[in-house]
Design a protein around this motif. Structure first.
Motif, short mmCIF file in Angstrom:
data_model
loop_
_atom_site.label_atom_id
_atom_site.label_comp_id
_atom_site.label_asym_id
_atom_site.label_seq_id
_atom_site.Cartn_x
_atom_site.Cartn_y
_atom_site.Cartn_z
N LYS A 149 -3.04 4.35 3.16
CA LYS A 149 -3.04 4.35 1.69
C LYS A 149 -4.08 3.35 1.16
CE LYS A 149 0.29 3.05 -1.72
NZ LYS A 149 1.71 2.89 -1.99
N LEU A 150 -4.06 2.13 1.69
CA LEU A 150 -5.01 1.11 1.21
C LEU A 150 -6.44 1.49 1.55
CD1 LEU A 150 -5.78 -1.51 -0.09
CD2 LEU A 150 -5.18 -2.71 2.00
N TYR A 163 -0.66 -7.07 2.25
CA TYR A 163 -0.78 -6.31 3.50
C TYR A 163 -1.33 -7.17 4.65
CZ TYR A 163 0.13 -1.82 1.14
OH TYR A 163 0.68 -0.78 0.46
N THR A 218 -7.65 4.31 1.84
CA THR A 218 -8.06 5.42 1.00
C THR A 218 -8.36 4.94 -0.42
OG1 THR A 218 -6.69 6.95 2.27
CG2 THR A 218 -7.38 7.67 0.09
N VAL A 247 4.58 7.18 9.56
CA VAL A 247 5.63 6.16 9.67
C VAL A 247 5.01 4.81 10.03
CG1 VAL A 247 7.57 5.39 11.11
CG2 VAL A 247 7.53 7.72 10.20
N PHE A 248 4.06 4.84 10.96
CA PHE A 248 3.48 3.57 11.41
C PHE A 248 2.37 3.06 10.48
CE2 PHE A 248 5.03 4.94 15.71
CZ PHE A 248 6.01 3.97 15.78
N PHE A 249 1.54 3.96 9.99
CA PHE A 249 0.33 3.50 9.30
C PHE A 249 0.27 3.91 7.83
CE2 PHE A 249 -0.98 4.02 13.81
CZ PHE A 249 -1.11 2.67 14.09
N MET A 297 -0.57 -4.61 -2.35
CA MET A 297 -1.61 -4.45 -1.32
C MET A 297 -2.21 -5.80 -0.94
SD MET A 297 -3.55 -1.02 -2.72
CE MET A 297 -2.67 0.55 -2.79
N LYS A 306 0.99 2.38 4.95
CA LYS A 306 0.35 1.47 4.02
C LYS A 306 -1.13 1.26 4.35
CE LYS A 306 1.50 -3.23 5.65
NZ LYS A 306 1.58 -2.99 7.09
N GLU A 307 -1.47 1.35 5.64
CA GLU A 307 -2.86 1.17 6.03
C GLU A 307 -3.73 2.34 5.55
OE1 GLU A 307 -0.33 0.57 8.08
OE2 GLU A 307 -0.54 -1.58 8.39
N PHE A 350 -6.08 7.27 -8.75
CA PHE A 350 -5.25 7.29 -7.54
C PHE A 350 -3.78 7.19 -7.94
CE2 PHE A 350 -3.40 5.67 -3.64
CZ PHE A 350 -4.13 6.31 -2.64
N MET A 372 -0.16 -5.01 10.52
CA MET A 372 -0.13 -3.55 10.70
C MET A 372 1.32 -3.10 10.95
SD MET A 372 -3.38 -2.22 10.86
CE MET A 372 -3.70 -1.00 12.13
N ILE A 373 1.55 -1.82 10.67
CA ILE A 373 2.79 -1.11 10.98
C ILE A 373 3.99 -1.56 10.15
CG2 ILE A 373 4.46 -0.48 12.79
CD1 ILE A 373 2.14 -0.64 14.79
N LYS A 374 4.21 -2.90 10.02
CA LYS A 374 5.42 -3.36 9.33
C LYS A 374 5.40 -3.02 7.83
CE LYS A 374 4.69 -7.07 11.65
NZ LYS A 374 4.43 -8.41 11.99
N LYS A 375 6.60 -3.02 7.25
CA LYS A 375 6.72 -2.68 5.83
C LYS A 375 6.85 -3.95 4.98
CE LYS A 375 8.66 1.92 6.05
NZ LYS A 375 8.15 2.17 7.42
N PRO A 376 6.45 -3.87 3.69
CA PRO A 376 6.61 -5.05 2.82
C PRO A 376 8.08 -5.44 2.69
CG PRO A 376 5.23 -3.37 1.79
CD PRO A 376 5.82 -2.75 3.01
#
Lengths: 296, 249
Positions: free
Chosen positions: A163-164, B100, A166, A156-158, B97, A160-161, B87, B105-109
């Motif tokens: 994913k990127l 980003y 990786t 939930v927190f990470f 990306m 997108k981090e 991928f 960190m943590i927040k969504k787009p």
């Protein structure tokens, strides 16, 4: 009621491992799961030697440290010039052997036998219960729920981090993502997942559950989130069908669940529309036929 | 103001020295080509500037300040073959990306981030491929997606590692048009390039590199036969052809 707990435990293993396994496949480090599933034994034994207790938290902590140690040692050997698979092979066999040695030397008369560690015994899960807030559930269920919660929170927190880092670690580093910290956090989760699952299903099924459903999902899905959903679905399906088939044929529950993972993978691999093996072979034959007709 | 200033930069991999005592000062608003033979350390130079190599010495300033990823001043296009194109993700997602760093960190787009990503995809002529799996794109299309991701970073200084390698002619034209557009908007762009024939048409500033800097300056002053012979160590076969091409333009 006992049947319910066994099914719930199996399903939780399927969901938790399915979720964690996705990034193992995407990061091409599936074999590190194999390594960790064996070296947690070392962590558990050392935790037992220090605390003289077999309580769940100490096992979790010991396993997490062993998992991190494995990841760290593999990383060190790799940056020393060894290939990743060789580094994994050296590290996990050494630590696993140490774990086995320590058991026989220092913990011979406790309930910590190697066969239990490798195969687990899910059928005994319902009798080993914990009371938390006056609520009694099998220990395995508590541990799996706790680790599942950690996994879900991490994503939930990470999401997108991870994913990127990786997909494109070089780019991730350039925008200041702490990719090494992500790597170690994720590997900690893999270790925790492994130890929570292997008490009930053993080290072998843990590896099967971590890799099989996620690998099958990789064949099915075009997005990471889709892959996560498929992976968890396959994990649960294998657990439930495996349980009933084991009951039907009166055989090992964990073994049957692992076998079902293999069966599901083969089904998807062979029959998936458009790029399954059978579909492709059929198309190739059709193409050859039209070519022959065109040439004659 | 200098877009990039490098002082006494050296990089070694184990015993082998890759970059030796590099000094650079390049003003803002230039389209700079980083040129040199294979193994000259071109990619290493970019990675060292972007602070990705632990074993380096020297100082790097971007827009007169030490590099700080929180400033979002730098956009980056890594080499295309550095990632796994199987991928499971689509083109728009990869461009997103690039946001980003801004999102944190943590927040969504947000919807705005998605809109910016879509606009950048449109910029490189790939808007109809937004939902396409990246594995199904051609090499040139993949390179455009990478460029769009860098555009989505909305940076001031861009570093691009071999963006013209293995792309079709249409993509090459698209990329160079976008680079010139960035320059027109006052951005500074650094491009690792190895095609000497096109280099003098594409870039108005050149860094000739072979482990150490052979020359750095405006193209008409640096892109000379003597400098090139020095950088390429007498292994230069294309020079005459490059010259004859120039007379046609």
């Amino acid at each position: 009621m006992n049947e319910f707990w066994v099914l719930l435990t199996g399903s939780l293993v399927g969901i938790t491992c399915g979720l964690t396994g996705v990034f193992l496949i995407l990061r091409k480090t599936a074999m590190i799961a194999d390594a960790i599933s064996h070296t947690v034994l070392f962590g558990i034994v050392v935790a037992f030697m220090i605390t003289q207790s077999l309580s769940g938290y100490w096992m979790l902590i010991g396993a997490a440290i062993a998992g991190l140690l494995t990841t760290f040692l593999v990383q060190v050997l790799q940056s020393g010039g060894l290939q990743e698979d060789a580094a994994i092979g050296v590290v996990f066999t050494s630590l696993f052997a140490l774990g086995v040695l320590f058991i026989t030397l220092f913990a011979g008369n406790v309930h910590l036998d190697v066969e239990h560690v490798l195969m687990g015994e899910i059928a005994f899960v319902p009798w080993d219960t914990w009371d938390v807030f006056g609520f009694s559930m099998p220990k395995a269920v508590w541990m799996l729920l706790f680790v599942l919660l950690l996994n879900v929170l991490f994503l939930v927190f990470f999401y997108k981090e991870i994913k990127l880092s990786t997909f494109d670690p070089v780019f991730a580093l350039s925008i200041g993502l702490p990719i090494l910290a992500m790597h170690y956090s994720y590997m900690t989760l893999v270790s925790l997942t492994t130890v929570a699952a292997f008490d009930s299903v053993g080290a072998v099924l843990v590896v099967a559950m971590l890799i099989g459903p996620a690998a099958t999902a990789y064949l099915m899905s075009k997005s990471v989130s889709g892959m996560i959903v498929w992976s968890m679905t396959f994990g649960v399906t294998a657990a439930i069908t495996g349980y009933y088939l084991a009951k039907l044929w009166n055989t090992s529950i964990a073994g049957m669940m692992a076998a079902m993972i293999g069966v599901i993978f083969m089904l998807v691999f062979l029959f998936k529309p458009h790029d399954g093996w059978i579909w492709k072979t059929f198309k190739r034959m059709k193409l050859q036929k039209t070519n022959i007709q065109a040439n004659s | 103001m200098n877009a990039l200033q490098v002082k006494n930069l050296s990089v070694a991999y184990e015993e082998k020295v890759v970059l030796k005592n590099v000094n650079l000062a390049i003003p803002v608003g230039r389209l700079t080509g980083i040129i040199g033979p294979n193994g000259a350390g071109k990619s290493t130079l970019i990675k060292a500037i972007l602070n990705q190599l632990p074993n380096k010495s020297g100082a790097v300033h971007i827009l007169e300040r030490p590099l700080n990823s929180k400033d979002h001043t730098v956009g980056y296009v890594p080499q295309r073959n550095a990632v796994d194109w199987d991928f499971p993700t689509n083109a728009l997602d990869v461009v997103l990306m690039g946001r980003y760093g801004h999102i944190g960190m943590i927040k969504k787009p947000s919807t705005k981030d998605k809109q910016i990503a879509m606009d950048c995809l449109k910029n490189v002529g790939m808007e109809t491929f937004a939902d396409r799996s990246i594995g199904q794109l051609s090499g040139g299309q993949q390179q455009r997606v990478f460029l769009a991701r860098a555009l989505a970073q909305e940076a001031e200084v861009y570093f691009m590692d071999e963006p013209f390698v293995g792309v079709d002619a249409a993509t090459e034209r698209t990329i160079i048009a976008i680079l010139k557009d960035l320059k027109a908007k006052g951005k500074s762009v650094f491009v690792v390039h190895h095609d000497l024939q096109t280099a003098s048409d594409y870039f108005d500033w050149m860094i000739l590199l072979n482990q150490t800097i052979t020359a750095s300056g405006p193209t008409e002053l640096t892109f000379t036969e003597d400098n090139l012979q020095e950088a390429y160590g007498g292994k230069l076969f294309f020079m005459d052809q490059a010259k004859s091409n120039k007379t046609f333009n």
